[in-house]
Design a protein around this motif. Structure first.
Motif, PDB file in Angstrom:
ATOM      1  N   ALA A   1       0.829  -1.201   0.000  1.00  0.00           N
ATOM      2  CA  ALA A   1       0.000   0.000   0.000  1.00  0.00           C
ATOM      3  C   ALA A   1       0.866   1.255   0.000  1.00  0.00           C
ATOM      4  O   ALA A   1       0.558   2.242  -0.687  1.00  0.00           O
ATOM      5  N   ALA A   2       1.965   1.227   0.765  1.00  0.00           N
ATOM      6  CA  ALA A   2       2.845   2.397   0.813  1.00  0.00           C
ATOM      7  C   ALA A   2       3.503   2.633  -0.542  1.00  0.00           C
ATOM      8  O   ALA A   2       3.558   3.768  -1.036  1.00  0.00           O
ATOM      9  N   ARG A   3       3.991   1.576  -1.181  1.00  0.00           N
ATOM     10  CA  ARG A   3       4.629   1.721  -2.493  1.00  0.00           C
ATOM     11  C   ARG A   3       3.642   2.204  -3.540  1.00  0.00           C
ATOM     12  O   ARG A   3       3.990   2.988  -4.431  1.00  0.00           O
TER      13      ARG A   3
ATOM     14  N   ILE B   1       3.630   6.823   2.962  1.00  0.00           N
ATOM     15  CA  ILE B   1       3.635   7.062   1.522  1.00  0.00           C
ATOM     16  C   ILE B   1       4.785   7.976   1.137  1.00  0.00           C
ATOM     17  O   ILE B   1       5.478   7.759   0.132  1.00  0.00           O
ATOM     18  N   THR B   2       5.025   9.010   1.949  1.00  0.00           N
ATOM     19  CA  THR B   2       6.130   9.927   1.679  1.00  0.00           C
ATOM     20  C   THR B   2       7.463   9.195   1.733  1.00  0.00           C
ATOM     21  O   THR B   2       8.331   9.375   0.871  1.00  0.00           O
TER      22      THR B   2
ATOM     23  N   PHE C   1      -3.592   5.255   0.086  1.00  0.00           N
ATOM     24  CA  PHE C   1      -3.849   5.749   1.433  1.00  0.00           C
ATOM     25  C   PHE C   1      -4.912   4.912   2.144  1.00  0.00           C
ATOM     26  O   PHE C   1      -4.742   4.526   3.314  1.00  0.00           O
ATOM     27  N   ASP C   2      -6.002   4.613   1.482  1.00  0.00           N
ATOM     28  CA  ASP C   2      -7.087   3.860   2.111  1.00  0.00           C
ATOM     29  C   ASP C   2      -6.641   2.463   2.523  1.00  0.00           C
ATOM     30  O   ASP C   2      -7.017   1.959   3.597  1.00  0.00           O
ATOM     31  N   ALA C   3      -5.846   1.804   1.675  1.00  0.00           N
ATOM     32  CA  ALA C   3      -5.355   0.464   2.010  1.00  0.00           C
ATOM     33  C   ALA C   3      -4.413   0.511   3.203  1.00  0.00           C
ATOM     34  O   ALA C   3      -4.401  -0.409   4.039  1.00  0.00           O
ATOM     35  N   LEU C   4      -3.629   1.567   3.295  1.00  0.00           N
ATOM     36  CA  LEU C   4      -2.740   1.719   4.446  1.00  0.00           C
ATOM     37  C   LEU C   4      -3.539   1.898   5.734  1.00  0.00           C
ATOM     38  O   LEU C   4      -3.262   1.257   6.748  1.00  0.00           O
TER      39      LEU C   4
ATOM     40  N   ALA D   1      -3.884   6.501  12.491  1.00  0.00           N
ATOM     41  CA  ALA D   1      -3.728   5.822  11.209  1.00  0.00           C
ATOM     42  C   ALA D   1      -3.528   6.795  10.058  1.00  0.00           C
ATOM     43  O   ALA D   1      -2.705   6.556   9.170  1.00  0.00           O
ATOM     44  N   ALA D   2      -4.256   7.897  10.048  1.00  0.00           N
ATOM     45  CA  ALA D   2      -4.166   8.827   8.926  1.00  0.00           C
ATOM     46  C   ALA D   2      -2.784   9.462   8.838  1.00  0.00           C
ATOM     47  O   ALA D   2      -2.186   9.532   7.756  1.00  0.00           O
TER      48      ALA D   2
END
Length: 297
Positions: A191-193, A234-235, A197-200, A226-227
């Motif tokens: 999800a990060a790669r 992601i960053t 965002f929602d999957a993370l 979580a947010a």
């Protein structure tokens, strides 16, 4: 064989166990080695022939040495996870290949000392940590620990009990299904790669805590929720070129690399299929000292 050589051989038989004790006490692999070496020096100056139980004697000696080291650390603020500059400082991680530990690591991590447990141990007062580690993790009787602390066996029992309550209240029991833990870690990475965002958020506990230790050269942070943690993941994924699955203290984790160098070691704490804690060591100086041969090509 001389008497000194025979004593050294007997000591070496106990070294792996002593390193395990010292690591749990200090959270530092280099300091653990120093404590074990000090135990050898004390043994070499003692009447070893008068010691009936060498392993027990050495264990309590290492405990005493570690207790002195903890008490002499320059600064112990209310939150021991922060140093004098307010920076987060995480324990040294033990990194191994994703498919298993080598024999030496198995001894060092015999009771599945994940980073989550090591983090909590860092919050205990030195006497509590000694009582809990020696009794609960290494089965040393309270009447053997009490002289090290200069307290009664009953008082030592209370110290261990306080430490136990702290650990049980924070550290989830290890999930025996390592494949399930790896699936959670892999879902986080994917999800990060992918910037999803929602999957993370779905794989993170709503109250997740992410702690990063960047040392003196990078800001260290604690992020909650979580947010916020998903956004930072992601960053970070945009910076890391490669993320390789490993075991961190015996549990699924990740080493992130860029230009062939380690950017971070990440350890996941999972409860009920979601990540409740993410501990990240991204201090270049400490990463350079950690054995990362498990991620070498």
């Amino acid at each position: 064989m001389s008497g000194t050589e025979l004593l050294a051989r007997r000591f070496e038989e106990h070294r792996p166990h002593l390193r395990a004790v010292a690591y749990r006490m200090l959270g530092s692999l280099s300091e653990a080695e120093d404590a074990v070496q000090e135990a050898w020096l004390r043994l070499s100056r003692s009447d070893a022939d008068a010691v009936e139980n060498l392993g027990g004697w050495l264990t309590t000696v290492v405990g005493r040495v570690c207790l002195d080291m903890l008490r002499s650390r320059a600064t112990r603020r209310e939150d021991p996870l922060h140093d004098q500059d307010g920076q987060v400082r995480l324990p040294d991680p033990i990194v191994s290949a994703a498919d298993g530990l080598d024999p030496e690591q198995e001894i060092l991590l015999a009771d599945s000392v994940g980073i989550a447990l090591m983090v909590v141990l860092e919050t205990l007062a030195p006497a509590e940590r000694l009582a809990f580690v020696l009794h609960d993790l290494f089965a040393v009787p309270f009447d053997g620990i009490a002289p090290v602390l200069g307290r009664s066996a009953a008082a030592t029992r209370q110290l261990a009990s306080r430490g136990r309550r702290r650990v049980q209240g924070v550290v989830p029991p290890p999930d025996p299904d390592r494949a399930r833990l790896r699936a959670v870690a892999d879902a986080f990475l994917a999800a990060a790669r992918g910037g999803d965002f929602d999957a993370l958020v779905a794989v993170l506990d709503p109250e997740v805590v992410a702690r990063s230790d960047g040392g003196a050269l990078r800001p260290s942070l604690v992020r909650r929720g979580a947010a916020e943690v998903a956004s930072q993941a992601i960053t970070f994924a945009r910076i890391a070129e490669v993320a390789r699955p490993v075991l961190v203290n015996g549990l699924p984790g990740v080493v992130a690399l860029a230009e062939g160098r380690a950017l971070a070691v990440m350890a996941f704490t999972v409860r009920d299929g979601r990540i409740v804690a993410l501990d990240i060591l991204n201090d270049p100086e400490r990463l350079a000292r950690i054995d990362l041969s498990a991620v070498e090509d």
